[in-house]
Design a protein around this motif. Structure first.
Motif, short mmCIF file in Angstrom:
data_model
loop_
_atom_site.label_atom_id
_atom_site.label_comp_id
_atom_site.label_asym_id
_atom_site.label_seq_id
_atom_site.Cartn_x
_atom_site.Cartn_y
_atom_site.Cartn_z
N GLN A 1 0.63 -0.88 -0.19
CA GLN A 1 -0.01 -0.36 0.51
C GLN A 1 0.87 1.07 0.32
N LEU A 2 1.90 1.22 0.87
CA LEU A 2 2.78 2.14 0.71
C LEU A 2 3.82 2.73 -1.17
N HIS A 3 3.65 1.35 -1.34
CA HIS A 3 4.30 1.46 -2.05
C HIS A 3 3.49 1.87 -3.66
N LYS A 4 2.46 1.67 -3.25
CA LYS A 4 1.04 2.13 -4.57
C LYS A 4 0.62 3.42 -4.08
N ASN A 5 1.41 3.77 -3.20
CA ASN A 5 0.78 5.68 -2.72
C ASN A 5 2.41 6.39 -3.51
N VAL A 6 3.12 5.63 -3.45
CA VAL A 6 4.37 6.13 -4.01
C VAL A 6 4.24 6.52 -6.11
N VAL A 7 3.72 5.45 -5.99
CA VAL A 7 4.14 5.17 -8.25
C VAL A 7 2.51 6.29 -8.66
N ASP A 8 1.03 5.98 -7.31
CA ASP A 8 -0.28 7.61 -8.15
C ASP A 8 0.39 8.79 -7.84
N ALA A 9 1.06 8.89 -6.85
CA ALA A 9 1.73 10.08 -6.68
C ALA A 9 2.57 10.59 -7.63
N ALA A 10 3.13 10.28 -8.42
CA ALA A 10 4.16 9.98 -9.25
C ALA A 10 3.42 9.99 -10.67
N SER B 1 4.93 -7.89 -2.15
CA SER B 1 4.84 -6.93 -1.82
C SER B 1 5.66 -6.09 -2.77
N HIS B 2 6.23 -6.58 -3.70
CA HIS B 2 7.54 -6.61 -4.56
C HIS B 2 6.73 -6.86 -5.69
N LYS B 3 6.12 -8.05 -6.12
CA LYS B 3 5.11 -8.04 -7.69
C LYS B 3 4.02 -6.76 -7.88
N GLN B 4 3.73 -6.68 -7.01
CA GLN B 4 2.33 -5.34 -6.52
C GLN B 4 2.93 -4.29 -6.57
N THR B 5 3.48 -4.19 -6.16
CA THR B 5 4.74 -2.75 -6.44
C THR B 5 5.50 -2.36 -8.15
N GLU B 6 5.56 -3.90 -8.52
CA GLU B 6 6.07 -4.02 -9.76
C GLU B 6 5.13 -3.70 -11.00
N LYS B 7 4.56 -4.39 -10.84
CA LYS B 7 2.38 -4.33 -11.31
C LYS B 7 2.03 -2.56 -11.42
N PHE B 8 2.05 -1.82 -10.47
CA PHE B 8 1.43 -0.69 -10.19
C PHE B 8 2.49 0.07 -10.91
N ALA C 1 1.61 -0.38 -14.23
CA ALA C 1 0.04 -0.22 -15.32
C ALA C 1 0.24 1.50 -14.94
N SER C 2 0.81 2.48 -14.62
CA SER C 2 1.08 3.49 -14.27
C SER C 2 1.21 3.82 -15.63
N GLY C 3 2.30 3.50 -16.94
CA GLY C 3 2.28 4.31 -17.57
C GLY C 3 3.88 5.08 -17.83
N ILE C 4 4.58 5.43 -16.56
CA ILE C 4 4.83 5.62 -15.98
C ILE C 4 6.45 4.72 -17.23
N THR C 5 7.32 5.30 -17.50
CA THR C 5 8.82 4.34 -18.44
C THR C 5 9.93 4.38 -16.83
N TYR C 6 9.95 2.68 -16.90
CA TYR C 6 10.08 2.50 -14.90
C TYR C 6 11.82 1.46 -15.57
N THR C 7 12.74 1.89 -14.09
CA THR C 7 14.12 0.65 -14.78
C THR C 7 13.44 -0.47 -13.67
#
Length: 296
Positions: free
Chosen positions: A87-96, A126-133, A136-142
């Motif tokens: 959930q904390l990581h979802k917050n980071v991705v949502d904010a980004a 938790s890592h698998k979920q974060t990677e999915k978040f 799904a965000s559409g932000i370029t990632y590494t």
């Protein structure tokens, strides 16, 4: 025009190494750090260096969205709370996403067993979920999947003083191999990526040490370093936990030691890839040298 980089976890071990390397390779005007505590000594040093300080907390999406404004590249260090991490990581991705961050580098982890019975089940999920978040965000990632930090060795077996006293590495890791990586190597590689993120767009990299090692081999190497015989004993898990409880270790510490020991024994960190060597342009620091520095 250079990217504006924000480093989370900037007062932690890995984040601070990343910041110090970035200071050597780019102008401080390009750097921003996310911290929770303005009074932290490292935060004060960053401020004195002219690095922009932004206050935010993974538990507060509003503070993150404000902190991420104008940021091009986000170095996203994973949080430490297994129960709340996703959930904390979802917050980071949502904010980004809200702040229109262009590229996220996320410090994930290696794994093999994805089942609920894995000793690393909570961490892996938790890592698998974060990677999915992130995807799904559409932000370029590494995505940077880390093997165990070499610094974990001392946490698992004790420092030089303790080993000289017990003359024993007592850990239920059996003959499990791990590809330990010193944090400095991870930081150097990840700074290379931060300064050239487009070359690693939408890639998943697995960062392992160049050589694998067992705790029997670690015992042998430390014996040579400190010139005292250190034996390696790998007890059953129940026996290990009973002994640790007898020695008065807190239950949460026993749980951490047991979890990672069992994961090592089951081969969860037995990974080989040359991703880290490729980004570094060299092999990772030898465990011989690392152990000499730690126990010499």
């Amino acid at each position: 025009m250079k990217n504006k980089i924000l480093v989370t976890g900037a007062t932690g071990g890995l984040g601070s190494l990343v910041i110090n390397l970035l200071k050597e390779k780019t102008d401080v005007e390009n750097l921003t750090v996310l911290v929770r505590d303005e009074t932290n000594e490292l935060t004060k040093l960053y401020n004195n260096d002219g690095i922009e300080i932004r206050i935010g907390d993974y538990g507060n999406t509003e503070s993150l969205a404000k902190a991420f404004k104008g940021i091009d590249v986000l170095y996203f260090v994973s949080g430490g709370d297994d129960n709340q991490r996703a959930q904390l990581h979802k917050n980071v991705v949502d904010a980004a996403t809200k702040a229109s961050v262009k590229h996220i580098l996320y410090t994930s982890a290696v794994w093999k067993d994805e089942s609920a019975s894995s000793p690393l089940a909570a961490l892996v999920d938790s890592h698998k979920q974060t990677e999915k978040f992130i995807k799904a965000s559409g932000i370029t990632y590494t995505i940077l999947r880390h093997n165990l930090y070499a610094e974990v060795i001392e946490m698992l077996i004790g420092d030089k003083r303790q080993l000289l006293k017990t003359k024993t590495i007592y850990l239920p890791t059996a003959n499990g191999l791990s590809s330990f990586v010193p944090k400095k190597d991870l930081a150097e590689a990840e700074v290379n990526i931060l300064l050239n993120p487009s070359a690693y767009a939408n890639k998943i990299l697995e960062f392992n040490g160049s050589k694998q090692i067992t705790f029997l081999e670690i015992a042998q190497k430390i014996s040579e370093i400190i010139k005292e015989p250190i034996q390696y004993v790998s007890p059953g898990l129940n026996e290990f936990e009973a002994q640790m409880d007898k020695f008065g270790l807190p239950k949460n510490i026993i749980e951490i030691l047991s979890t990672f020991s069992l994961a090592i024994a089951q081969g969860e960190f037995d990974h080989q890839s040359d991703d880290l060597e490729t980004v570094l342009g060299r092999k990772t620091k030898s465990l011989d040298d690392f152990l000499k520095e730690t126990y010499g």
